[in-house]
Write a protein that holds these residues in place. Structure first.
Motif, PDB file in Angstrom:
ATOM      1  N   LEU A   1       0.826  -1.208   0.000  1.00  0.00           N
ATOM      2  CA  LEU A   1       0.000   0.000   0.000  1.00  0.00           C
ATOM      3  C   LEU A   1       0.862   1.260   0.000  1.00  0.00           C
ATOM      4  O   LEU A   1       0.535   2.246  -0.673  1.00  0.00           O
ATOM      5  CB  LEU A   1      -0.924   0.003   1.222  1.00  0.00           C
ATOM      6  CG  LEU A   1      -2.110  -0.954   1.196  1.00  0.00           C
ATOM      7  CD1 LEU A   1      -2.863  -0.891   2.509  1.00  0.00           C
ATOM      8  CD2 LEU A   1      -3.046  -0.638   0.036  1.00  0.00           C
ATOM      9  N   ILE A   2       1.942   1.236   0.773  1.00  0.00           N
ATOM     10  CA  ILE A   2       2.835   2.401   0.792  1.00  0.00           C
ATOM     11  C   ILE A   2       3.368   2.673  -0.614  1.00  0.00           C
ATOM     12  O   ILE A   2       3.352   3.811  -1.096  1.00  0.00           O
ATOM     13  CB  ILE A   2       3.991   2.168   1.785  1.00  0.00           C
ATOM     14  CG1 ILE A   2       3.461   2.179   3.227  1.00  0.00           C
ATOM     15  CG2 ILE A   2       5.073   3.235   1.611  1.00  0.00           C
ATOM     16  CD1 ILE A   2       4.489   1.780   4.265  1.00  0.00           C
ATOM     17  N   LEU A   3       3.823   1.604  -1.282  1.00  0.00           N
ATOM     18  CA  LEU A   3       4.330   1.755  -2.644  1.00  0.00           C
ATOM     19  C   LEU A   3       3.231   2.235  -3.583  1.00  0.00           C
ATOM     20  O   LEU A   3       3.452   3.119  -4.427  1.00  0.00           O
ATOM     21  CB  LEU A   3       4.897   0.422  -3.136  1.00  0.00           C
ATOM     22  CG  LEU A   3       5.536   0.422  -4.525  1.00  0.00           C
ATOM     23  CD1 LEU A   3       6.718   1.383  -4.569  1.00  0.00           C
ATOM     24  CD2 LEU A   3       5.978  -0.984  -4.912  1.00  0.00           C
ATOM     25  N   GLU A   4       2.023   1.674  -3.427  1.00  0.00           N
ATOM     26  CA  GLU A   4       0.894   2.066  -4.283  1.00  0.00           C
ATOM     27  C   GLU A   4       0.580   3.551  -4.143  1.00  0.00           C
ATOM     28  O   GLU A   4       0.411   4.265  -5.139  1.00  0.00           O
ATOM     29  CB  GLU A   4      -0.335   1.232  -3.911  1.00  0.00           C
ATOM     30  CG  GLU A   4      -1.614   1.650  -4.637  1.00  0.00           C
ATOM     31  CD  GLU A   4      -2.842   0.971  -4.062  1.00  0.00           C
ATOM     32  OE1 GLU A   4      -3.940   1.539  -4.190  1.00  0.00           O
ATOM     33  OE2 GLU A   4      -2.711  -0.123  -3.475  1.00  0.00           O
ATOM     34  N   TYR A   5       0.501   4.033  -2.909  1.00  0.00           N
ATOM     35  CA  TYR A   5       0.144   5.435  -2.702  1.00  0.00           C
ATOM     36  C   TYR A   5       1.274   6.384  -3.104  1.00  0.00           C
ATOM     37  O   TYR A   5       1.014   7.493  -3.589  1.00  0.00           O
ATOM     38  CB  TYR A   5      -0.251   5.661  -1.242  1.00  0.00           C
ATOM     39  CG  TYR A   5      -1.564   5.017  -0.860  1.00  0.00           C
ATOM     40  CD1 TYR A   5      -2.673   5.124  -1.682  1.00  0.00           C
ATOM     41  CD2 TYR A   5      -1.696   4.280   0.324  1.00  0.00           C
ATOM     42  CE1 TYR A   5      -3.875   4.525  -1.332  1.00  0.00           C
ATOM     43  CE2 TYR A   5      -2.887   3.688   0.673  1.00  0.00           C
ATOM     44  CZ  TYR A   5      -3.981   3.809  -0.166  1.00  0.00           C
ATOM     45  OH  TYR A   5      -5.161   3.215   0.172  1.00  0.00           O
ATOM     46  N   VAL A   6       2.517   5.949  -2.905  1.00  0.00           N
ATOM     47  CA  VAL A   6       3.645   6.767  -3.361  1.00  0.00           C
ATOM     48  C   VAL A   6       3.597   6.921  -4.880  1.00  0.00           C
ATOM     49  O   VAL A   6       3.725   8.027  -5.428  1.00  0.00           O
ATOM     50  CB  VAL A   6       4.990   6.137  -2.924  1.00  0.00           C
ATOM     51  CG1 VAL A   6       6.151   6.759  -3.697  1.00  0.00           C
ATOM     52  CG2 VAL A   6       5.206   6.345  -1.433  1.00  0.00           C
ATOM     53  N   ILE A   7       3.386   5.799  -5.590  1.00  0.00           N
ATOM     54  CA  ILE A   7       3.333   5.841  -7.053  1.00  0.00           C
ATOM     55  C   ILE A   7       2.113   6.625  -7.526  1.00  0.00           C
ATOM     56  O   ILE A   7       2.190   7.402  -8.480  1.00  0.00           O
ATOM     57  CB  ILE A   7       3.313   4.409  -7.615  1.00  0.00           C
ATOM     58  CG1 ILE A   7       4.636   3.706  -7.322  1.00  0.00           C
ATOM     59  CG2 ILE A   7       3.063   4.417  -9.118  1.00  0.00           C
ATOM     60  CD1 ILE A   7       4.653   2.238  -7.680  1.00  0.00           C
ATOM     61  N   GLY A   8       0.969   6.444  -6.841  1.00  0.00           N
ATOM     62  CA  GLY A   8      -0.239   7.185  -7.231  1.00  0.00           C
ATOM     63  C   GLY A   8      -0.052   8.684  -7.086  1.00  0.00           C
ATOM     64  O   GLY A   8      -0.457   9.455  -7.959  1.00  0.00           O
ATOM     65  N   THR A   9       0.562   9.101  -5.993  1.00  0.00           N
ATOM     66  CA  THR A   9       0.832  10.524  -5.798  1.00  0.00           C
ATOM     67  C   THR A   9       1.771  11.052  -6.869  1.00  0.00           C
ATOM     68  O   THR A   9       1.548  12.128  -7.445  1.00  0.00           O
ATOM     69  CB  THR A   9       1.450  10.752  -4.403  1.00  0.00           C
ATOM     70  OG1 THR A   9       0.547  10.273  -3.405  1.00  0.00           O
ATOM     71  CG2 THR A   9       1.718  12.229  -4.159  1.00  0.00           C
ATOM     72  N   ALA A  10       2.821  10.289  -7.161  1.00  0.00           N
ATOM     73  CA  ALA A  10       3.794  10.713  -8.164  1.00  0.00           C
ATOM     74  C   ALA A  10       3.164  10.813  -9.545  1.00  0.00           C
ATOM     75  O   ALA A  10       3.441  11.748 -10.305  1.00  0.00           O
ATOM     76  CB  ALA A  10       4.970   9.739  -8.184  1.00  0.00           C
ATOM     77  N   SER A  11       2.291   9.852  -9.895  1.00  0.00           N
ATOM     78  CA  SER A  11       1.673   9.876 -11.222  1.00  0.00           C
ATOM     79  C   SER A  11       0.752  11.074 -11.395  1.00  0.00           C
ATOM     80  O   SER A  11       0.701  11.693 -12.470  1.00  0.00           O
ATOM     81  CB  SER A  11       0.899   8.574 -11.468  1.00  0.00           C
ATOM     82  OG  SER A  11      -0.177   8.445 -10.563  1.00  0.00           O
ATOM     83  N   LEU A  12       0.024  11.434 -10.345  1.00  0.00           N
ATOM     84  CA  LEU A  12      -0.856  12.599 -10.429  1.00  0.00           C
ATOM     85  C   LEU A  12      -0.051  13.896 -10.524  1.00  0.00           C
ATOM     86  O   LEU A  12      -0.415  14.809 -11.262  1.00  0.00           O
ATOM     87  CB  LEU A  12      -1.788  12.633  -9.225  1.00  0.00           C
ATOM     88  CG  LEU A  12      -2.947  11.636  -9.302  1.00  0.00           C
ATOM     89  CD1 LEU A  12      -3.554  11.408  -7.938  1.00  0.00           C
ATOM     90  CD2 LEU A  12      -4.003  12.121 -10.286  1.00  0.00           C
ATOM     91  N   ALA A  13       1.040  13.966  -9.760  1.00  0.00           N
ATOM     92  CA  ALA A  13       1.895  15.151  -9.846  1.00  0.00           C
ATOM     93  C   ALA A  13       2.482  15.288 -11.240  1.00  0.00           C
ATOM     94  O   ALA A  13       2.566  16.390 -11.797  1.00  0.00           O
ATOM     95  CB  ALA A  13       3.011  15.062  -8.808  1.00  0.00           C
TER      96      ALA A  13
END
Length: 397
Positions: free
Chosen positions: A113-125
């Motif tokens: 989940l940590i990896l998922e949310y880190v990647i999700g935040t990065a993709s939106l940015a």
């Protein structure tokens, strides 16, 4: 004896505390939770993914791809809703797997989940940065690519420092930005759903399929649905707020279902209008809305809609960042990572240290990877988390 001890540790389950006691402030109402869910879910799917799926996978049938993805996400959403009513604690899939399967599985899912949310935040940015760059005729990307090129296939072609700046500076404005987000809809022309193959310009013949409503056939619709599944990632953000929600047993399940339904209506409407307003084979895959209005000659509207899209993407960015420190906080509270991450700021009543570290990790990812790479990485982690939650529901029953 040692083997038995190891099995006991790995399968040790979390004792559920169903009381309302928490170190975090319970301030989120049903409206707040629903707005958070919508803000987390609506993002790249509306402003980038719809154009990409229409051009490369489904054509005008992109609306069907979003429908299929919505059905699959609704099933996962019901699993989350059931757990949220039974186990109203912060941590989402991490806590659910801890309670049902044991500590070892929870440890793996927590890091997932940590990896998922880190990647999700990065993709939106990164998507937000692409939109702003499109308004400036791609001046920023051309300049950075010329000055600081990255020659690696698995990384972006240039470091995107603007996306890092967004992650560092943006603060939550959920309700206002969601209203802006839901108001961006355009000019339909049903003729673009019935373009015959012979009417497709020669330069698009190799990539435009057979024309009509489903130019790439059923396989294209299903392939588009697989990519559209990413668009519904984010509703599980609501489940991470259980320690900050008023009446979490009631409000969190309702907020998950309402957020998914609202998101589906928006995705379906946006993909319908986008493919009606302009031929599917000539969609822009990075910033479809600015390109669309530029092609139809509505330059003023292009700026208005794109500025609205920037506000909307910033909402989704905050929505993606919001659950990350909560998962870190839950794992640290259970002793699975450093206890320092469970510290709650006395003034803000939020896990401040976990938030700062999470933002740094997401910023690094946003600088080094582009949107397509981030989306592909995130889909694997999301599928694993949803699968574990579904299996845990079966075990619980």
């Amino acid at each position: 004896m040692l083997l038995q001890r190891c099995i006991t540790i790995l399968t040790r389950k979390k004792k559920v505390d169903n009381s309302d006691q928490t170190k975090l402030a319970r301030v989120l109402s049903l409206f707040d939770l629903t707005a958070l869910g919508v803000g987390s879910t609506l993002g790249l799917g509306v402003y980038i993914l719809a154009g990409s799926v229409a051009k490369n996978h489904s054509g005008p049938a992109a609306c069907l791809s979003f429908f299929i993805a919505a059905v699959a996400s609704a099933v996962a959403g019901l699993c989350y809703a059931e757990f949220a009513s039974r186990v109203p604690r912060a941590g989402s899939a991490y806590v659910y797997s801890y309670v049902t399967v044991g500590e070892f599985a929870a440890f793996i899912i927590g890091w997932n989940l940590i990896l998922e949310y880190v990647i999700g935040t990065a993709s939106l940015a990164r998507g937000l940065s692409d939109y702003i760059d499109a308004l400036a005729n791609n001046t920023m990307s051309h300049a950075l690519q010329g000055a600081m090129p990255i020659n690696a296939n698995f990384l972006s072609s240039y470091p995107d420092f603007l996306s890092l700046l967004f992650i560092a500076l943006l603060t939550g404005m959920y309700d206002i930005q969601n209203i802006i987000k839901l108001s961006i809809i355009i000019l339909p022309d049903p003729a673009n759903w019935k373009i015959a193959q012979e009417d497709i310009p020669p330069q698009f013949n190799e990539t435009a399929g057979d024309g009509g409503f489903m130019p790439f056939g059923v396989a294209g619709v299903i392939g588009g649905a697989a990519k559209c599944f990413y668009a519904f990632v984010g509703f599980d953000t609501v489940a991470t707020t259980a320690d900050e929600a008023k009446n979490p047993r009631r409000n969190i399940p309702l907020a998950i279902i309402m957020a998914l339904f609202i998101s589906f209506l928006v995705y379906f409407g946006i993909s319908t209008v986008l493919t009606m307003a302009w031929p599917y084979y000539d969609q822009d895959t990075k910033a479809p809305f600015p390109y669309l209005f530029e092609q139809v000659g509505y330059i003023a509207v292009k700026w208005i809609v794109t500025i609205g899209a920037i506000f909307a993407l910033s909402t989704s960015l905050i929505g993606a960042m919001f659950p990350l420190p909560r998962v870190v906080y839950a794992m640290a509270s259970d002793g699975l990572i450093f206890r320092r991450f469970s510290n709650v700021n006395s003034r803000t009543k939020t896990p401040m240290f976990a938030t700062i570290i999470s933002g740094i990790l997401a910023g690094i990812m946003a600088v080094l990877f582009d949107v397509d790479q981030l989306v592909e990485m995130m889909s694997i982690g999301t599928l694993l988390a949803y699968t574990i939650v579904a299996v845990c529901v079966l075990i619980l029953r």
